[in-house]
Motif scaffolding. Structure first.
Motif, PDB file in Angstrom:
ATOM      1  N   ILE A  62       0.837  -1.203   0.000  1.00 26.82           N
ATOM      2  CA  ILE A  62       0.000   0.000   0.000  1.00 26.82           C
ATOM      3  C   ILE A  62       0.870   1.251   0.000  1.00 26.82           C
ATOM      4  N   GLN A  63       1.885   1.268   0.845  1.00 30.18           N
ATOM      5  CA  GLN A  63       2.734   2.461   0.911  1.00 30.18           C
ATOM      6  C   GLN A  63       3.560   2.646  -0.353  1.00 30.18           C
ATOM      7  N   ALA A  64       3.810   1.542  -1.058  1.00 30.99           N
ATOM      8  CA  ALA A  64       4.532   1.648  -2.324  1.00 30.99           C
ATOM      9  C   ALA A  64       3.635   2.168  -3.445  1.00 30.99           C
ATOM     10  N   SER A  65       2.320   2.037  -3.285  1.00 31.95           N
ATOM     11  CA  SER A  65       1.385   2.391  -4.348  1.00 31.95           C
ATOM     12  C   SER A  65       0.638   3.699  -4.105  1.00 31.95           C
ATOM     13  N   VAL A  66       0.495   4.084  -2.849  1.00 33.41           N
ATOM     14  CA  VAL A  66      -0.313   5.258  -2.506  1.00 33.41           C
ATOM     15  C   VAL A  66       0.577   6.292  -1.813  1.00 33.41           C
ATOM     16  N   ASP A  67       0.491   7.530  -2.243  1.00 35.60           N
ATOM     17  CA  ASP A  67       1.256   8.605  -1.630  1.00 35.60           C
ATOM     18  C   ASP A  67       0.577   9.022  -0.323  1.00 35.60           C
ATOM     19  N   LEU A  68       1.189   8.616   0.776  1.00 34.30           N
ATOM     20  CA  LEU A  68       0.646   8.938   2.094  1.00 34.30           C
ATOM     21  C   LEU A  68       1.550   9.917   2.835  1.00 34.30           C
ATOM     22  N   SER A  69       2.361  10.638   2.083  1.00 40.17           N
ATOM     23  CA  SER A  69       3.349  11.524   2.696  1.00 40.17           C
ATOM     24  C   SER A  69       2.720  12.693   3.447  1.00 40.17           C
ATOM     25  N   ALA A  70       1.488  13.051   3.112  1.00 42.39           N
ATOM     26  CA  ALA A  70       0.850  14.207   3.739  1.00 42.39           C
ATOM     27  C   ALA A  70      -0.019  13.831   4.938  1.00 42.39           C
ATOM     28  N   VAL A  71      -0.039  12.542   5.299  1.00 40.54           N
ATOM     29  CA  VAL A  71      -0.840  12.102   6.439  1.00 40.54           C
ATOM     30  C   VAL A  71       0.052  11.329   7.402  1.00 40.54           C
ATOM     31  N   THR A  72      -0.475  11.032   8.562  1.00 36.19           N
ATOM     32  CA  THR A  72       0.238  10.216   9.546  1.00 36.19           C
ATOM     33  C   THR A  72      -0.109   8.759   9.311  1.00 36.19           C
ATOM     34  N   VAL A  73       0.891   7.926   9.137  1.00 39.29           N
ATOM     35  CA  VAL A  73       0.673   6.500   8.891  1.00 39.29           C
ATOM     36  C   VAL A  73       1.072   5.706  10.136  1.00 39.29           C
ATOM     37  N   ILE A  74       0.171   4.877  10.590  1.00 44.94           N
ATOM     38  CA  ILE A  74       0.408   4.005  11.737  1.00 44.94           C
ATOM     39  C   ILE A  74       0.277   2.561  11.263  1.00 44.94           C
ATOM     40  N   GLU A  75       1.236   1.733  11.609  1.00 44.20           N
ATOM     41  CA  GLU A  75       1.115   0.301  11.305  1.00 44.20           C
ATOM     42  C   GLU A  75       0.637  -0.429  12.550  1.00 44.20           C
ATOM     43  N   ASN A  76      -0.448  -1.147  12.391  1.00 43.49           N
ATOM     44  CA  ASN A  76      -1.057  -1.892  13.494  1.00 43.49           C
ATOM     45  C   ASN A  76      -0.537  -3.325  13.477  1.00 43.49           C
ATOM     46  N   PRO A  77       0.348  -3.690  14.410  1.00 44.69           N
ATOM     47  CA  PRO A  77       0.901  -5.041  14.412  1.00 44.69           C
ATOM     48  C   PRO A  77      -0.127  -6.112  14.764  1.00 44.69           C
ATOM     49  N   ASP A  78      -1.249  -5.672  15.348  1.00 52.11           N
ATOM     50  CA  ASP A  78      -2.274  -6.628  15.782  1.00 52.11           C
ATOM     51  C   ASP A  78      -3.463  -6.661  14.829  1.00 52.11           C
ATOM     52  N   TRP A  79      -3.228  -6.345  13.554  1.00 48.12           N
ATOM     53  CA  TRP A  79      -4.337  -6.234  12.614  1.00 48.12           C
ATOM     54  C   TRP A  79      -5.139  -7.516  12.477  1.00 48.12           C
ATOM     55  N   ARG A  80      -4.486  -8.663  12.727  1.00 46.86           N
ATOM     56  CA  ARG A  80      -5.210  -9.945  12.595  1.00 46.86           C
ATOM     57  C   ARG A  80      -6.341 -10.075  13.609  1.00 46.86           C
ATOM     58  N   GLU A  81      -6.278  -9.322  14.701  1.00 45.53           N
ATOM     59  CA  GLU A  81      -7.333  -9.386  15.712  1.00 45.53           C
ATOM     60  C   GLU A  81      -8.660  -8.897  15.149  1.00 45.53           C
TER      61      GLU A  81
END
Length: 201
Positions: A62-81
């Motif tokens: 997603i980060q390789a395809s979408v320009d998210l430079s103008a927002v805050t990006v958080i990676e959720n390690p528990d996304w499987r929950e």
């Protein structure tokens, strides 16, 4: 009473694995933009740079395809929950000054900036109350939660999203009709419906 929205933040939930779709629905293209880009641009129209995107599965793609430079990006390690973990991650990323959070899903492409502004306007007139979208004779996201409810969002678990908070505090809920939110893209059939029925929406 109408209060400023300078301390309202959007939290866009985009961490799911898209298992029913078979490919990252965040990157599905509609009207020349990915579904995630639609959500980000609409949120930025209303709230400027105060946008948090929660990623999980497929985060690198997603980060390789979408320009998210103008927002805050958080990676959720528990996304499987499930969705609750992403809500918790988004709320934890809010600054202490946050007065409210508008929780958005990246897979509701018919929800636009005007709809988000309507939710914000309703909250500004009653800043102690939750504002939720009404569709299918029920309520759900997008929904705007004042800071007083953040602790309840942080206690969520599983894959039901924020619905338990909406139900618990139904007496403090403002319901804004938003039939467009009924279409969420979970499967290939949903996406076909979107592209077939709403090509130029």
């Amino acid at each position: 009473m109408n209060i400023a929205s300078d301390n309202v933040y959007a939290i866009i939930l985009a961490a799911g694995a898209s298992s029913r779709m078979g490919r990252p629905k965040q990157l599905l293209e509609w009207r020349n933009r990915s579904l995630l880009e639609h959500a980000v641009l609409n949120a930025q129209t209303v709230l400027g740079e105060r946008v948090i995107v929660v990623l999980g599965a497929h985060a690198d793609a997603i980060q390789a395809s979408v320009d998210l430079s103008a927002v805050t990006v958080i990676e959720n390690p528990d996304w499987r929950e499930g969705m609750a973990a992403s809500i918790r991650a988004g709320v934890q990323a809010l600054p202490e000054s946050a007065a409210a959070a508008l929780i958005l899903l990246c897979d509701q492409p018919l929800v636009n900036a005007e709809h988000m502004q309507n939710l914000l306007n309703a909250w500004q007139n009653a800043p102690a109350r939750i504002v939720a979208s009404q569709y299918h004779n029920s309520v759900g996201g997008p929904a705007l939660f004042p800071a007083g409810f953040f602790e309840h969002l942080l206690s969520l678990s599983g894959d039901r999203g924020a619905k338990p908070v909406l139900m618990k505090f139904e007496d403090r809920l403002i319901k804004v009709p938003l039939p467009e939110a009924a279409l969420d893209v979970d499967s290939a059939g949903d996406f076909d419906r979107l592209t077939g029925c709403y090509p130029g929406y």
